[in-house]
Motif scaffolding. Structure first.
Motif, PDB file in Angstrom:
ATOM      1  N   ILE A   1      20.704  13.875  -2.136  1.00 21.56           N
ATOM      2  CA  ILE A   1      19.302  13.755  -1.733  1.00 21.56           C
ATOM      3  C   ILE A   1      18.970  12.281  -1.588  1.00 21.56           C
ATOM      4  CG2 ILE A   1      16.898  14.204  -2.330  1.00 21.56           C
ATOM      5  CD1 ILE A   1      17.835  16.533  -4.075  1.00 21.56           C
ATOM      6  N   LEU A   2      18.493  11.893  -0.412  1.00 21.73           N
ATOM      7  CA  LEU A   2      17.971  10.547  -0.203  1.00 21.73           C
ATOM      8  C   LEU A   2      16.449  10.627  -0.232  1.00 21.73           C
ATOM      9  CD1 LEU A   2      20.153   8.920   2.607  1.00 21.73           C
ATOM     10  CD2 LEU A   2      20.458   8.840   0.133  1.00 21.73           C
ATOM     11  N   TRP A   3      15.853   9.784  -1.051  1.00 21.91           N
ATOM     12  CA  TRP A   3      14.395   9.774  -1.203  1.00 21.91           C
ATOM     13  C   TRP A   3      13.874   8.491  -0.567  1.00 21.91           C
ATOM     14  CZ3 TRP A   3      11.835  10.923  -6.615  1.00 21.91           C
ATOM     15  CH2 TRP A   3      10.478  11.216  -6.439  1.00 21.91           C
ATOM     16  N   PHE A   4      13.199   8.622   0.564  1.00 21.36           N
ATOM     17  CA  PHE A   4      12.654   7.479   1.283  1.00 21.36           C
ATOM     18  C   PHE A   4      11.241   7.213   0.751  1.00 21.36           C
ATOM     19  CE2 PHE A   4      16.028   9.077   3.914  1.00 21.36           C
ATOM     20  CZ  PHE A   4      16.657   7.913   4.337  1.00 21.36           C
ATOM     21  N   LEU A   5      11.131   6.179  -0.067  1.00 18.61           N
ATOM     22  CA  LEU A   5       9.943   5.992  -0.890  1.00 18.61           C
ATOM     23  C   LEU A   5       8.695   5.680  -0.083  1.00 18.61           C
ATOM     24  CD1 LEU A   5      11.455   3.916  -3.851  1.00 18.61           C
ATOM     25  CD2 LEU A   5      11.593   6.370  -3.389  1.00 18.61           C
ATOM     26  N   ARG A   6       8.805   4.796   0.899  1.00 20.89           N
ATOM     27  CA  ARG A   6       7.595   4.404   1.639  1.00 20.89           C
ATOM     28  C   ARG A   6       7.052   5.539   2.498  1.00 20.89           C
ATOM     29  NH1 ARG A   6       7.602   0.302   5.265  1.00 20.89           N
ATOM     30  NH2 ARG A   6       9.842   0.326   5.624  1.00 20.89           N
ATOM     31  N   ASN A   7       7.906   6.483   2.845  1.00 23.73           N
ATOM     32  CA  ASN A   7       7.467   7.654   3.609  1.00 23.73           C
ATOM     33  C   ASN A   7       7.253   8.865   2.706  1.00 23.73           C
ATOM     34  OD1 ASN A   7       9.871   6.153   5.211  1.00 23.73           O
ATOM     35  ND2 ASN A   7       8.189   6.624   6.606  1.00 23.73           N
TER      36      ASN A   7
ATOM     37  N   GLU B   1       0.822  -1.209   0.000  1.00 22.69           N
ATOM     38  CA  GLU B   1       0.000   0.000   0.000  1.00 22.69           C
ATOM     39  C   GLU B   1       0.861   1.266   0.000  1.00 22.69           C
ATOM     40  OE1 GLU B   1      -3.133   0.310  -0.517  1.00 22.69           O
ATOM     41  OE2 GLU B   1      -3.501  -1.845  -0.584  1.00 22.69           O
ATOM     42  N   LYS B   2       1.956   1.245   0.751  1.00 17.67           N
ATOM     43  CA  LYS B   2       2.811   2.435   0.783  1.00 17.67           C
ATOM     44  C   LYS B   2       3.530   2.639  -0.547  1.00 17.67           C
ATOM     45  CE  LYS B   2       3.470   2.827   5.756  1.00 17.67           C
ATOM     46  NZ  LYS B   2       4.379   2.691   6.917  1.00 17.67           N
ATOM     47  N   GLY B   3       3.916   1.537  -1.180  1.00 17.87           N
ATOM     48  CA  GLY B   3       4.523   1.651  -2.499  1.00 17.87           C
ATOM     49  C   GLY B   3       3.533   2.159  -3.522  1.00 17.87           C
ATOM     50  N   LEU B   4       2.324   1.635  -3.482  1.00 23.15           N
ATOM     51  CA  LEU B   4       1.289   2.077  -4.413  1.00 23.15           C
ATOM     52  C   LEU B   4       0.979   3.557  -4.220  1.00 23.15           C
ATOM     53  CD1 LEU B   4      -0.784   1.506  -6.595  1.00 23.15           C
ATOM     54  CD2 LEU B   4      -2.366   0.743  -4.806  1.00 23.15           C
ATOM     55  N   SER B   5       0.861   3.975  -2.970  1.00 20.45           N
ATOM     56  CA  SER B   5       0.609   5.386  -2.679  1.00 20.45           C
ATOM     57  C   SER B   5       1.725   6.268  -3.222  1.00 20.45           C
ATOM     58  CB  SER B   5       0.468   5.579  -1.165  1.00 20.45           C
ATOM     59  OG  SER B   5       0.304   6.947  -0.838  1.00 20.45           O
ATOM     60  N   PHE B   6       2.971   5.819  -3.063  1.00 21.53           N
ATOM     61  CA  PHE B   6       4.102   6.587  -3.569  1.00 21.53           C
ATOM     62  C   PHE B   6       4.002   6.796  -5.077  1.00 21.53           C
ATOM     63  CE2 PHE B   6       8.302   6.518  -5.597  1.00 21.53           C
ATOM     64  CZ  PHE B   6       8.850   7.685  -5.081  1.00 21.53           C
ATOM     65  N   PHE B   7       3.718   5.727  -5.815  1.00 25.51           N
ATOM     66  CA  PHE B   7       3.685   5.850  -7.271  1.00 25.51           C
ATOM     67  C   PHE B   7       2.419   6.541  -7.771  1.00 25.51           C
ATOM     68  CE2 PHE B   7       6.874   2.403  -6.903  1.00 25.51           C
ATOM     69  CZ  PHE B   7       7.908   3.055  -7.579  1.00 25.51           C
ATOM     70  N   GLU B   8       1.318   6.426  -7.018  1.00 23.95           N
ATOM     71  CA  GLU B   8       0.100   7.150  -7.392  1.00 23.95           C
ATOM     72  C   GLU B   8       0.291   8.653  -7.219  1.00 23.95           C
ATOM     73  OE1 GLU B   8      -3.573   4.039  -6.575  1.00 23.95           O
ATOM     74  OE2 GLU B   8      -2.867   5.306  -4.933  1.00 23.95           O
ATOM     75  N   GLU B   9       1.029   9.039  -6.180  1.00 27.30           N
ATOM     76  CA  GLU B   9       1.231  10.463  -5.874  1.00 27.30           C
ATOM     77  C   GLU B   9       2.575  10.974  -6.387  1.00 27.30           C
ATOM     78  OE1 GLU B   9       0.812  10.705  -1.656  1.00 27.30           O
ATOM     79  OE2 GLU B   9      -1.184   9.781  -1.658  1.00 27.30           O
ATOM     80  N   PHE B  10       3.247  10.171  -7.184  1.00 28.79           N
ATOM     81  CA  PHE B  10       4.602  10.491  -7.638  1.00 28.79           C
ATOM     82  C   PHE B  10       4.657  11.865  -8.292  1.00 28.79           C
ATOM     83  CE2 PHE B  10       8.181  10.456 -10.576  1.00 28.79           C
ATOM     84  CZ  PHE B  10       9.196   9.925  -9.805  1.00 28.79           C
TER      85      PHE B  10
END
Length: 255
Positions: free
Chosen positions: A190-196, A93-102
């Protein structure tokens, strides 16, 4: 002699493997034991693959979430430990949210390298690195090293400073070897923490780079001389041994 190939390329990952468990390093890099997968490794690789496709122009921004949904279970096949409740659902769900809101201002940058290996030699110590993304800010001309992480450094509301320091060491090694091999001077990380969907960023610091390089070379030299590949049987290492080690199936010391 420890049979380490003369042209062996040390990476941040291989050095960390040795420090975590010398036996794991021995099985992985000297014995070439069959390597298994973990839930976390497959999840991270899948997310990296999607971002690589996006930044290389093989996926458009509106395709990311659909690609994630259609291909998730083909790529993340290994089950997580059953005692961690709802982890599969939470990660999905967190991965999906990340890519939906990318949302990334791609037009703001010139893309220099995407997931490109960097290989070379430092004082007879071979190295191999694979930075995720190198960009040039078109407005400021700053060279930016952008790396993706699927770890959560904010568990239970407490920031994991120790893990963050490990990431900083890794990035400083990338900075040094990118300059040595490609003549690129990184100005910002820059570090991009995907699940957050959070960013941590900082400017280049020469002292931090020198400290990271010294640590890396010292451990690499220790490994080249080492002949004692003992297992790490510390209780604190049990989770790595049972759930993260890719060569555990070949390890005679596994609990």
């Amino acid at each position: 002699m420890n049979n380490l190939p003369t042209n062996f390329g040390f990476s941040f990952s291989s050095v960390n493997t040795y420090l975590t468990c010398p036996q794991a390093f021995y099985l992985t890099y000297l014995q070439k034991a069959p390597r298994g997968s973990s839930f976390w490794g497959e999840y991270g690789s899948f997310c990296h693959d999607i971002l690589q496709k996006y930044f290389e122009g093989n996926l458009d921004i509106f395709e990311l979430a659909d690609y994630y949904k259609k291909n998730y279970y083909e790529n993340v096949k290994t089950s997580p430990p059953p005692f961690i409740k709802n982890i599969h659902e939470d990660y999905y769900e967190k991965g999906l949210s990340f890519f939906e809101e990318f949302d990334f201002p791609k037009d703001k940058y010139e893309i220099i390298n995407v997931e490109e290996f960097v290989r070379g030699n430092y004082e007879n110590i071979g190295f191999v690195m694979k930075p995720d993304l190198i960009l040039i800010d078109k407005t400021t001309t700053s060279v930016v090293l952008l790396d993706y992480k699927t770890a959560d450094l904010w568990k239970k509301g407490v920031f994991n400073k120790k893990k963050m320091q490990e990431y900083k060491v890794q990035m400083n090694l990338y900075i040094y070897f990118l300059r040595k091999t490609k003549g690129l001077q990184i100005n910002k990380v820059i570090l991009w923490f995907l699940r957050n969907n959070k960013f941590e960023e900082w400017d280049y610091n020469a002292e931090d780079e020198a400290t990271a390089l010294e640590w890396f070379i010292n451990v690499a030299r220790e490994i080249t001389l080492n002949t004692d590949w003992h297992p790490n049987n510390d209780k604190k290492n049990a989770f790595f041994c049972q759930h993260l080690c890719s060569v555990s199936s070949s390890c005679e010391y596994k609990p």
